[in-house]
Each structure stands twice: as C-alpha cells, then as structure tokens.
Enzyme design. Structure first.
Site, mmCIF file in Angstrom:
data_model
loop_
_atom_site.group_PDB
_atom_site.id
_atom_site.type_symbol
_atom_site.label_atom_id
_atom_site.label_comp_id
_atom_site.label_asym_id
_atom_site.label_seq_id
_atom_site.Cartn_x
_atom_site.Cartn_y
_atom_site.Cartn_z
ATOM 1 N N ALA A 43 -15.813 27.688 -15.863
ATOM 2 C CA ALA A 43 -14.966 27.209 -16.963
ATOM 3 C C ALA A 43 -15.732 27.259 -18.285
ATOM 4 O O ALA A 43 -15.175 27.659 -19.318
ATOM 5 C CB ALA A 43 -14.476 25.792 -16.670
ATOM 6 N N ASP A 254 -24.432 29.293 -20.358
ATOM 7 C CA ASP A 254 -22.992 29.580 -20.321
ATOM 8 C C ASP A 254 -22.494 30.039 -21.697
ATOM 9 O O ASP A 254 -21.647 30.934 -21.791
ATOM 10 C CB ASP A 254 -22.216 28.332 -19.876
ATOM 11 C CG ASP A 254 -22.546 27.950 -18.436
ATOM 12 O OD1 ASP A 254 -22.938 28.838 -17.662
ATOM 13 O OD2 ASP A 254 -22.417 26.756 -18.103
HETATM 14 P P1 ATP Z 1 -28.762 25.846 -19.166
HETATM 15 O O1 ATP Z 1 -29.143 25.803 -17.717
HETATM 16 O O2 ATP Z 1 -29.309 24.725 -19.986
HETATM 17 O O3 ATP Z 1 -27.326 26.096 -19.383
HETATM 18 P P2 ATP Z 1 -30.159 28.300 -19.035
HETATM 19 O O4 ATP Z 1 -31.463 27.869 -18.454
HETATM 20 O O5 ATP Z 1 -29.190 28.967 -18.141
HETATM 21 O O6 ATP Z 1 -29.480 27.125 -19.805
HETATM 22 P P3 ATP Z 1 -31.624 29.418 -21.234
HETATM 23 O O7 ATP Z 1 -32.407 30.618 -20.889
HETATM 24 O O8 ATP Z 1 -32.332 28.131 -21.399
HETATM 25 O O9 ATP Z 1 -30.424 29.333 -20.210
HETATM 26 O O10 ATP Z 1 -30.821 29.671 -22.586
HETATM 27 C C1 ATP Z 1 -29.802 30.648 -22.717
HETATM 28 C C2 ATP Z 1 -29.884 31.233 -24.112
HETATM 29 O O11 ATP Z 1 -29.686 30.194 -25.076
HETATM 30 C C3 ATP Z 1 -31.243 31.838 -24.440
HETATM 31 O O12 ATP Z 1 -31.295 33.190 -24.030
HETATM 32 C C4 ATP Z 1 -31.301 31.674 -25.945
HETATM 33 O O13 ATP Z 1 -30.624 32.734 -26.572
HETATM 34 C C5 ATP Z 1 -30.525 30.378 -26.196
HETATM 35 N N1 ATP Z 1 -31.461 29.238 -26.288
HETATM 36 C C6 ATP Z 1 -31.815 28.380 -25.302
HETATM 37 N N2 ATP Z 1 -32.715 27.462 -25.735
HETATM 38 C C7 ATP Z 1 -32.933 27.737 -27.034
HETATM 39 C C8 ATP Z 1 -33.748 27.151 -28.068
HETATM 40 N N3 ATP Z 1 -34.525 26.087 -27.829
HETATM 41 N N4 ATP Z 1 -33.699 27.701 -29.306
HETATM 42 C C9 ATP Z 1 -32.908 28.761 -29.571
HETATM 43 N N5 ATP Z 1 -32.124 29.357 -28.647
HETATM 44 C C10 ATP Z 1 -32.128 28.875 -27.393
#
Ligand code: ATP
Length: 305
Positions: A43, A254
């Site tokens: 979602a 997401d």
């Molecule tokens: P979550 O599990 O919290 O939904 P995730 O671990 O699946 O996130 P991340 O790799 O942490 O995914 O983040 C996804 C995208 O969000 C990254 O590729 C980046 O573009 C953006 N992002 C995440 N954290 C940051 C940050 N601190 N500053 C800027 N961009 C960020």
C-alpha cells in the site's frame, strides 16, 4: 508501453503507542498517546506512486473489520483502483502494533492477517486488469508462492516486474525471481539474500553483482543516506541522496520505489527514475509518519526547486 502500475502486495494498519516504558507481565500502564496510520509495503508503494499522479491498480486483501473498511477508503480516496482489494471473510486485517519509548526506541509486531490470504489464484483472477499495466510492484509481506506466481505470469505476458525483497526472508528462492526486471533491496536485505556483506557501497556493489551473475537483470540497492546503486551488465551507477535533516525514515524505501515506478513507466529511464525516487524519499523522511509523509506532485515539485 502502458503507464499503469500494478501493485500485488500488502496493506496494514500501524497502531502506534507512545509509551513511557513497556508494562511488565500482568501490569496495566497508562500511556501518553496513540496514533494510527495506513501502512504495509504494498500500500505504501501504491500510495507514493498515486500521489505523484500515476494510475495504480492494487491487488490486495483486507480483513472483515473496521481497518479493512478504512484501508479501502484510504486507497480509494487517493484514486487507486481497488476493484481487486477484496475482503477475506472471517479474517482480521493486517496490523502492526508499534511501541515507541521516549528515547525513540521502538518495538514492532507484525500480524499479517488477511495479507496471508492473497493467493496465486487471486492474481489469476485479476489477470485481465494486471495485463493493462506496464510495471508490477511486488514485496514480501504476502505469501512467497504468490510472489513467484506473479513473476512467472508477468514474464509470460511480457510485463516488467520490480521486486522489493522486504522484509528479508531467509528462504527466498533466487532461481524463482530471476525473471523480475528489477530487484530493489536495501543493504540488510541484500546481505541476507546473498550471504555477502553489504555495509559499504563497494560491498553492496559486489553483492549485487553476484546476483546479476546468477541471472538477475538489474539490481538497485538503496543505501540510506548514501543514495542508491544501480548494478546491471555494465559499470555500476551511483545516484547520491539529497542532504536533508531526517525526522522519521520509516517508509523511505517505499517512497523511493513508488516514485521510481511512477517516473519509470513514463520515461523508461532507470537512472533518471532513481534520482527522482531518491529525492522523493529524502523529502518524505523530513516529516513524521509513512503515507502521511509522502508528498503530492505539487508539493514535491516545490521541494525540488
Ligand atoms: P525503510 O526500511 O526505513 O523504509 P529502507 O531501509 O528500505 O527504508 P533506505 O535504503 O534506508 O531504505 O532508504 C531508501 C532511500 O531513501 C535511499 O536510497 C535514499 O534515496 C533515501 N534516504 C534514506 N535515508 C536517507 C537520508 N538519511 N538522507 C537522504 N536520503 C535518504
């Protein structure tokens, strides 16, 4: 190529209790506050894409309860096609009770409920509508057999699939996901999937390349504040993040995927869609909440100026 996006995936309701401390066994405690939010990886990704103006079809299951009704209303209000979001009689909707302590430390339970009842036959039932989509998004909060079945069906139909292997499951069979056009893990999921370290961008590239060697076409690793890495046949492409002051990073992945999908179905330009996804996620994490934090197209354009 169609610009419609299909999402075959989960929905949940986040039940967030802000507490002073966890009660002990047998103890009843008053807590300062509570909030509810629509979530579930499927979602969330559908909502991010729809808020940016994409035409989105969702295939999902809700329970026979107030949460199910609320989820259907929420998706409908955002213009998402919910004809294949059906109620499973006698089941509860998926919920995620979350307990947040004053330090910010949180404890999360996930009760998948009706999401466990999204079966391969339900994908077949939605086939005529999924066939109209130019990209299908999948995650792992629904039965693995449904994920494998959708990938195989889409391959036969010539429809591209993006698989977000989240949350990480140790028994994902890589040989059954090779037909997906895109695999989009974060570093933890990539490490679990490959058994290789993925803490640094260099390690993540090597781990992603091992999947490409096994036959995956394109791996996009999200690297949190470091941005995202595209690993395919040629040299890797690194897309940096925007520098922001993060407030709540829940749902960053997401947001990235929903925005990536919305851009990609129009542009078919992977690197440009990644940059768009990365800036959309950066904007979303400056606000609390998950779907609530996702900007619409007007607000997002303002953020990018
Ligand atoms: P979550 O599990 O919290 O939904 P995730 O671990 O699946 O996130 P991340 O790799 O942490 O995914 O983040 C996804 C995208 O969000 C990254 O590729 C980046 O573009 C953006 N992002 C995440 N954290 C940051 C940050 N601190 N500053 C800027 N961009 C960020």
């Amino acid at each position: 190529m169609s610009q419609r996006i299909g999402v075959v995936g989960s929905n949940m309701v986040d039940l967030i209790s802000y507490i002073d401390r966890m009660p002990r066994a047998g103890e009843t405690l008053a807590a300062p506050s509570f909030s509810m939010g629509h979530g579930g990886k499927g979602a969330n990704q559908a909502v991010a894409a729809a808020k940016l103006g994409a035409e989105v079809l969702m295939v999902s299951r809700v329970g026979e309860d107030l949460f199910g009704e609320g989820t259907l209303r929420n998706l409908g209000e955002l213009g998402i096609d919910t004809r294949h979001v059906r109620t499973v009689p006698g089941q509860q909707s998926g919920v995620a009770p979350i307990f947040v302590e004053p330090s910010g430390e949180n404890r999360i339970l996930i009760i998948k409920g009706a999401n466990e009842h999204l079966l391969p036959a339900d994908v077949d039932e939605a086939a005529a509508d999924l066939r109209q989509c130019g990209l299908i998004l999948l995650q792992l909060e629904v039965p693995l057999e449904t994920v494998y079945h959708t990938i195989a069906w889409a391959a036969r139909e010539g429809i591209e699939v993006l698989l977000n292997p989240a949350p990480a499951v140790p028994d994902l069979d890589v040989s059954r996901i090779l037909a997906a056009s895109f695999l989009v893990p974060n570093q933890t999921e990539l490490a679990i999937l490959t058994g290789m370290p993925a803490d640094t961008p260099e390690q993540a590239e090597a781990a992603a390349r091992s999947l490409v060697t096994r036959g995956l076409k394109t791996v996009i690793v999200t690297l949190g504040a470091e941005g995202a890495l595209l690993v395919s046949d040629g040299p890797a492409v690194h897309v940096p993040s925007l520098r922001v002051q993060p407030h709540d990073t829940t749902g960053a992945g997401d947001a990235f995927i929903g925005a990536f999908a919305q851009h990609y179905v129009r542009s078919r330009d992977v690197a440009a869609a990644m940059a768009w996804g990365a800036s959309y996620a950066a904007d979303a994490i400056t606000r609390p909440g998950t779907q609530k934090a996702f900007a619409d197209l007007t607000a997002f354009r303002r953020f990018r100026e």
